[in-house]
Scaffold this active site. Sequence first.
Site, PDB file in Angstrom:
ATOM      1  N   HIS A 177      14.129  12.788   0.534  1.00 35.46           N
ATOM      2  CA  HIS A 177      14.138  11.959   1.738  1.00 35.46           C
ATOM      3  C   HIS A 177      15.319  12.320   2.641  1.00 35.46           C
ATOM      4  O   HIS A 177      16.422  11.773   2.480  1.00 35.46           O
ATOM      5  CB  HIS A 177      14.226  10.486   1.334  1.00 35.46           C
ATOM      6  CG  HIS A 177      13.098  10.043   0.462  1.00 35.46           C
ATOM      7  ND1 HIS A 177      13.029  10.364  -0.879  1.00 35.46           N
ATOM      8  CD2 HIS A 177      11.978   9.325   0.751  1.00 35.46           C
ATOM      9  CE1 HIS A 177      11.926   9.841  -1.389  1.00 35.46           C
ATOM     10  NE2 HIS A 177      11.265   9.214  -0.422  1.00 35.46           N
ATOM     11  N   PHE A 227       8.513 -17.264 -16.524  1.00 31.97           N
ATOM     12  CA  PHE A 227       9.012 -16.750 -15.252  1.00 31.97           C
ATOM     13  C   PHE A 227       9.779 -15.437 -15.419  1.00 31.97           C
ATOM     14  O   PHE A 227      10.396 -14.943 -14.468  1.00 31.97           O
ATOM     15  CB  PHE A 227       9.845 -17.809 -14.530  1.00 31.97           C
ATOM     16  CG  PHE A 227       9.071 -19.088 -14.297  1.00 31.97           C
ATOM     17  CD1 PHE A 227       7.742 -19.031 -13.889  1.00 31.97           C
ATOM     18  CD2 PHE A 227       9.650 -20.326 -14.509  1.00 31.97           C
ATOM     19  CE1 PHE A 227       6.999 -20.196 -13.693  1.00 31.97           C
ATOM     20  CE2 PHE A 227       8.915 -21.498 -14.315  1.00 31.97           C
ATOM     21  CZ  PHE A 227       7.587 -21.431 -13.905  1.00 31.97           C
ATOM     22  N   ILE A 250      12.127   2.197  11.295  1.00 35.35           N
ATOM     23  CA  ILE A 250      11.078   3.079  10.771  1.00 35.35           C
ATOM     24  C   ILE A 250      10.986   2.872   9.267  1.00 35.35           C
ATOM     25  O   ILE A 250      12.010   2.759   8.595  1.00 35.35           O
ATOM     26  CB  ILE A 250      11.420   4.570  11.052  1.00 35.35           C
ATOM     27  CG1 ILE A 250      11.340   4.893  12.540  1.00 35.35           C
ATOM     28  CG2 ILE A 250      10.511   5.514  10.260  1.00 35.35           C
ATOM     29  CD1 ILE A 250       9.932   4.935  13.130  1.00 35.35           C
ATOM     30  N   HIS A 297      10.982  10.656   7.159  1.00 34.60           N
ATOM     31  CA  HIS A 297      11.441   9.728   6.111  1.00 34.60           C
ATOM     32  C   HIS A 297      11.507  10.411   4.748  1.00 34.60           C
ATOM     33  O   HIS A 297      12.542  10.348   4.077  1.00 34.60           O
ATOM     34  CB  HIS A 297      10.510   8.510   6.028  1.00 34.60           C
ATOM     35  CG  HIS A 297      10.622   7.774   4.734  1.00 34.60           C
ATOM     36  ND1 HIS A 297      11.479   6.710   4.558  1.00 34.60           N
ATOM     37  CD2 HIS A 297      10.019   7.965   3.537  1.00 34.60           C
ATOM     38  CE1 HIS A 297      11.377   6.283   3.304  1.00 34.60           C
ATOM     39  NE2 HIS A 297      10.498   7.033   2.665  1.00 34.60           N
ATOM     40  N   ASP A 329       2.903 -29.111 -19.988  1.00 40.25           N
ATOM     41  CA  ASP A 329       3.024 -28.437 -18.686  1.00 40.25           C
ATOM     42  C   ASP A 329       1.858 -27.485 -18.439  1.00 40.25           C
ATOM     43  O   ASP A 329       1.590 -27.095 -17.298  1.00 40.25           O
ATOM     44  CB  ASP A 329       4.348 -27.676 -18.574  1.00 40.25           C
ATOM     45  CG  ASP A 329       5.429 -28.536 -17.931  1.00 40.25           C
ATOM     46  OD1 ASP A 329       5.078 -29.586 -17.351  1.00 40.25           O
ATOM     47  OD2 ASP A 329       6.608 -28.160 -18.020  1.00 40.25           O
ATOM     48  N   HIS A 371       2.731 -22.638 -17.261  1.00 38.47           N
ATOM     49  CA  HIS A 371       4.076 -22.558 -17.828  1.00 38.47           C
ATOM     50  C   HIS A 371       4.101 -21.964 -19.238  1.00 38.47           C
ATOM     51  O   HIS A 371       5.172 -21.781 -19.814  1.00 38.47           O
ATOM     52  CB  HIS A 371       4.723 -23.948 -17.858  1.00 38.47           C
ATOM     53  CG  HIS A 371       5.206 -24.386 -16.508  1.00 38.47           C
ATOM     54  ND1 HIS A 371       4.413 -24.318 -15.386  1.00 38.47           N
ATOM     55  CD2 HIS A 371       6.407 -24.874 -16.094  1.00 38.47           C
ATOM     56  CE1 HIS A 371       5.097 -24.757 -14.343  1.00 38.47           C
ATOM     57  NE2 HIS A 371       6.316 -25.092 -14.745  1.00 38.47           N
ATOM     58  N   HIS A 379      16.220   5.849  -2.036  1.00 37.88           N
ATOM     59  CA  HIS A 379      15.480   7.084  -1.724  1.00 37.88           C
ATOM     60  C   HIS A 379      16.362   8.060  -0.958  1.00 37.88           C
ATOM     61  O   HIS A 379      16.160   9.264  -1.029  1.00 37.88           O
ATOM     62  CB  HIS A 379      14.194   6.775  -0.947  1.00 37.88           C
ATOM     63  CG  HIS A 379      14.414   6.014   0.318  1.00 37.88           C
ATOM     64  ND1 HIS A 379      14.599   4.647   0.339  1.00 37.88           N
ATOM     65  CD2 HIS A 379      14.499   6.413   1.612  1.00 37.88           C
ATOM     66  CE1 HIS A 379      14.777   4.255   1.591  1.00 37.88           C
ATOM     67  NE2 HIS A 379      14.725   5.305   2.380  1.00 37.88           N
ATOM     68  N   GLY A 393      16.505   2.461  -6.122  1.00 38.72           N
ATOM     69  CA  GLY A 393      15.231   3.150  -5.868  1.00 38.72           C
ATOM     70  C   GLY A 393      14.175   2.084  -5.631  1.00 38.72           C
ATOM     71  O   GLY A 393      13.518   2.087  -4.588  1.00 38.72           O
ATOM     72  N   GLU A 448      15.007 -16.652  -9.706  1.00 39.41           N
ATOM     73  CA  GLU A 448      15.033 -15.924 -10.988  1.00 39.41           C
ATOM     74  C   GLU A 448      15.321 -14.438 -10.798  1.00 39.41           C
ATOM     75  O   GLU A 448      16.109 -13.845 -11.541  1.00 39.41           O
ATOM     76  CB  GLU A 448      13.697 -16.079 -11.729  1.00 39.41           C
ATOM     77  CG  GLU A 448      13.359 -17.500 -12.163  1.00 39.41           C
ATOM     78  CD  GLU A 448      12.725 -18.315 -11.042  1.00 39.41           C
ATOM     79  OE1 GLU A 448      12.444 -17.754  -9.962  1.00 39.41           O
ATOM     80  OE2 GLU A 448      12.509 -19.527 -11.252  1.00 39.41           O
ATOM     81  N   LEU A 468      13.299  -0.863  -3.996  1.00 34.37           N
ATOM     82  CA  LEU A 468      14.016  -1.392  -2.836  1.00 34.37           C
ATOM     83  C   LEU A 468      14.480  -2.833  -3.059  1.00 34.37           C
ATOM     84  O   LEU A 468      13.798  -3.625  -3.710  1.00 34.37           O
ATOM     85  CB  LEU A 468      13.128  -1.288  -1.595  1.00 34.37           C
ATOM     86  CG  LEU A 468      12.791   0.165  -1.196  1.00 34.37           C
ATOM     87  CD1 LEU A 468      11.735   0.193  -0.096  1.00 34.37           C
ATOM     88  CD2 LEU A 468      14.037   0.914  -0.747  1.00 34.37           C
TER      89      LEU A 468
HETATM   90  C1  LIG Z   1      10.030  -1.952  -4.450  1.00 35.11           C
HETATM   91  C2  LIG Z   1       9.679  -0.676  -3.779  1.00 35.11           C
HETATM   92  N1  LIG Z   1       8.524  -0.598  -3.087  1.00 35.11           N
HETATM   93  C3  LIG Z   1       8.184   0.564  -2.501  1.00 35.11           C
HETATM   94  C4  LIG Z   1       8.975   1.662  -2.592  1.00 35.11           C
HETATM   95  C5  LIG Z   1       8.556   2.972  -1.975  1.00 35.11           C
HETATM   96  N2  LIG Z   1       9.350   3.230  -0.756  1.00 35.11           N
HETATM   97  C6  LIG Z   1      10.434   4.008  -0.788  1.00 35.11           C
HETATM   98  S1  LIG Z   1      11.212   4.089   0.678  1.00 35.11           S
HETATM   99  C7  LIG Z   1      10.081   3.061   1.386  1.00 35.11           C
HETATM  100  C8  LIG Z   1      10.198   2.688   2.851  1.00 35.11           C
HETATM  101  C9  LIG Z   1      11.539   2.185   3.125  1.00 35.11           C
HETATM  102  O1  LIG Z   1      11.744   2.086   4.493  1.00 35.11           O
HETATM  103  P1  LIG Z   1      13.237   2.015   5.034  1.00 35.11           P
HETATM  104  O2  LIG Z   1      14.030   1.151   4.171  1.00 35.11           O
HETATM  105  O3  LIG Z   1      13.158   1.674   6.470  1.00 35.11           O
HETATM  106  O4  LIG Z   1      13.771   3.470   4.813  1.00 35.11           O
HETATM  107  P2  LIG Z   1      13.869   4.644   5.879  1.00 35.11           P
HETATM  108  O5  LIG Z   1      12.465   4.967   6.315  1.00 35.11           O
HETATM  109  O6  LIG Z   1      14.698   4.151   6.987  1.00 35.11           O
HETATM  110  O7  LIG Z   1      14.487   5.762   5.109  1.00 35.11           O
HETATM  111  C10 LIG Z   1       9.128   2.667   0.473  1.00 35.11           C
HETATM  112  C11 LIG Z   1       7.983   1.783   0.796  1.00 35.11           C
HETATM  113  C12 LIG Z   1      10.177   1.528  -3.322  1.00 35.11           C
HETATM  114  N3  LIG Z   1      11.020   2.533  -3.488  1.00 35.11           N
HETATM  115  N4  LIG Z   1      10.512   0.344  -3.868  1.00 35.11           N
END
Ligand SMILES: Cc1ncc(C[n+]2csc(CCOP(=O)(O)OP(=O)(O)O)c2C)c(N)n1
Length: 689
Positions: free
Chosen positions: A50, A456, A209, A281, A488, A492, A90, A139, A430, A141
């Site tokens: 990336h 949970f 983006i 990207h 519950d 649960h 990434h 990684g 959580e 996000l």
């Molecule tokens: C939980 C999760 N969902 C999906 C992804 C796959 N993924 C990696 S980067 C990305 C897009 C992120 O966009 P942004 O944060 O704007 O990064 P940029 O394009 O600016 O590098 C996705 C969907 C991931 N790494 N983690």
Amino acid sequence: MRRTLDSNPEDLPLNISIPAPVSAAVGHRDMANAIRFLAIDAVEKAKSGHPGMPMGMADVVTVLFSRFLKFDAADPMWPDRDRFVLSAGHGSMLLYALLFLTGYDGVTLDQLKAFRQWQSKTPGHPEYGHTPGVETTTGPLAQGIATAVGMALAERLSNARFGDDLVDHFTYVMAGDGCLMEGLSHEAISLAGHLKLNRLIVLFDDNEISIDGPTSLSCSDDQLARFAASGWSVRRIDGHDPEAIAIALEEERRSNCPSLIACRTVIGFGSPARQGTEKIHGAPLGVSEVEATRKALQWPHPPFEIPEAVLTAWRAIGARGQDAHKAWIGRTLKVEADVLSRFENALNGTLSAEYDQALHKIRDGFATDRPSIATRQASQQVIDVIAAALPNLLGGSADLTHSNLTHAEVQRPVRRGCFNGSYIHYGVREHGMAAAMNGIALHGGFIPYGGTFLTFADYSRPAIRLAALMGVRVIHVMTHDSIGLGEDGPTHQPVEHLASLRAIPNLLVFRPADAVETAEAWDCALRAEKRPSVLCLSRQALPTFRSPGGGRNRVALGAYLVIDPEDERDVTLIATGSEVAIALDAARLLASDNIRAAVVSAPCFDLFAEQPNEYRSSILGSGPRVGIEAAIEGDWSRWIGDSGEFVGMNGFGASAPANVLYREFGITPEAVALAALRCISRFRMKAFA
Ligand SMILES: Cc1ncc(C[n+]2csc(CCOP(=O)(O)OP(=O)(O)O)c2C)c(N)n1
């Protein structure tokens, strides 16, 4: 709280002075371009990765690392370093380029050339414990920003205990649109704002983006308003203007709450054909576009070649923190011996001698008194005594304190501005709790545990998985561990959770069967320095079957014999948690028919799997086996074999008193005894065949 300051120097309070660029000889542009082209060239060579984010954020991190970040590349683990968390994992080449340029041991140019390759120090996403200088694995996000909240909290907690001389640092996070879109970010932002974690600064790569295209396709949030609403100090700057970046950082470091600096950047900055689009990207630029970018950014150097002056300037940045580091060492030598020893013990996560005594005492007490209590209650009693003996134990719950029974008498709550407490009310968050606990453990100084209901665990699972991947000691106290919670109902009542947690490598899943096992499970979890644990505890009372004597921690063996027929056994009944009592009753029923049943308690499959073959065989026996657990079968066949039977759940639970549910779902001593008889007869038929 909300500021509209556009980083105009004239708006600055008079007493603020901004650190000057480190190198007079090399300009900011070349320093940042070194990062850009290392990322471009490494992605190009790997044919994947990336480049867009490192190219876009190079200016921001150049200013951060060269003028603000307190670090010493020669000692990546210096406890009082600032933490830098790349939540947008990434963009790992951004971090690897920085680590190489500033001179982290082992992060060489060859390693950058081996980006994403087998056994390189530069895997696809940053991995904690694998590459020096990587503070946490990112990684998935938003995990980074949520983990960073734990780090920033641990910093304040340590500071409250040991003072500015020993603990006084910032946590910086680089997060992208994706991190902020994830639900987890909300929990993290909300908790950080509530606690006013003013040493936390998030640098938002505000490039509008993501993978599918402009963020306007899917998101209309006003991020500044959103953070401000959670009590953050916020501002937007031009993320390519070094002075604007420096001013924002200098100001926000003085904020009395966490800070968001939205850095408006252009993704893939410098690539004539692709910048500002999703095309850059996550794909190599390609030969001709790399060429065009070299021209556009006036970087004539061949791939992976960093001009000496630029590298020298970056290496000076890597050594810039040495004076601060030395001064810190000097201060540690001046503090009182007992404070220093407490500090070191906290950092090392040492279990005190008092802890050993307290744990043994309560375990032996349970074995002598044989209480009939829920394992969550036994856990409460354990926590009460160990918290008094372990100053670095940090408790909490996601708003289920009174159900999880996680609060020890000695623990005072952690509140904003009052960080000398040792119990965190994480709120109904959580996932945020699990990620924050990872950050607390990674920061060092504390052993975090936190409670919620086992069902949970699904809400916190991504962070639990990362804890296992990183190998950090966090302890999840998950109560109400089966249909045994009763009324519950099925929402649960966990049924698939044990199997699904057991599927996570390097995670210890404990399901103790009585008070003694609960104490032993706590001991195992606390001693597992490089593994997270989940303690699955009952809501309902369970009889204590373990008797005094034999100081050995049986839970540490994973499984052991509770009833061991002296002669040959006819069948082996293997159970966990609340179902061990059912297995014991079934063994009594079978005994009245002259069937000799061994009963095995198996509180931790993972630890049992690690025992030598001979031990495992001696416990499991060579005859027929029945597994009993009020949950779905999962991989029980590992222990009961193809000819064994499993007595448990086939689907979701229901709402009714626990005893009714056990009866209706057929998890009873009678059902187990019948299953045993069927197994024995099948086994004998086979033997005759
Ligand atoms: C939980 C999760 N969902 C999906 C992804 C796959 N993924 C990696 S980067 C990305 C897009 C992120 O966009 P942004 O944060 O704007 O990064 P940029 O394009 O600016 O590098 C996705 C969907 C991931 N790494 N983690």
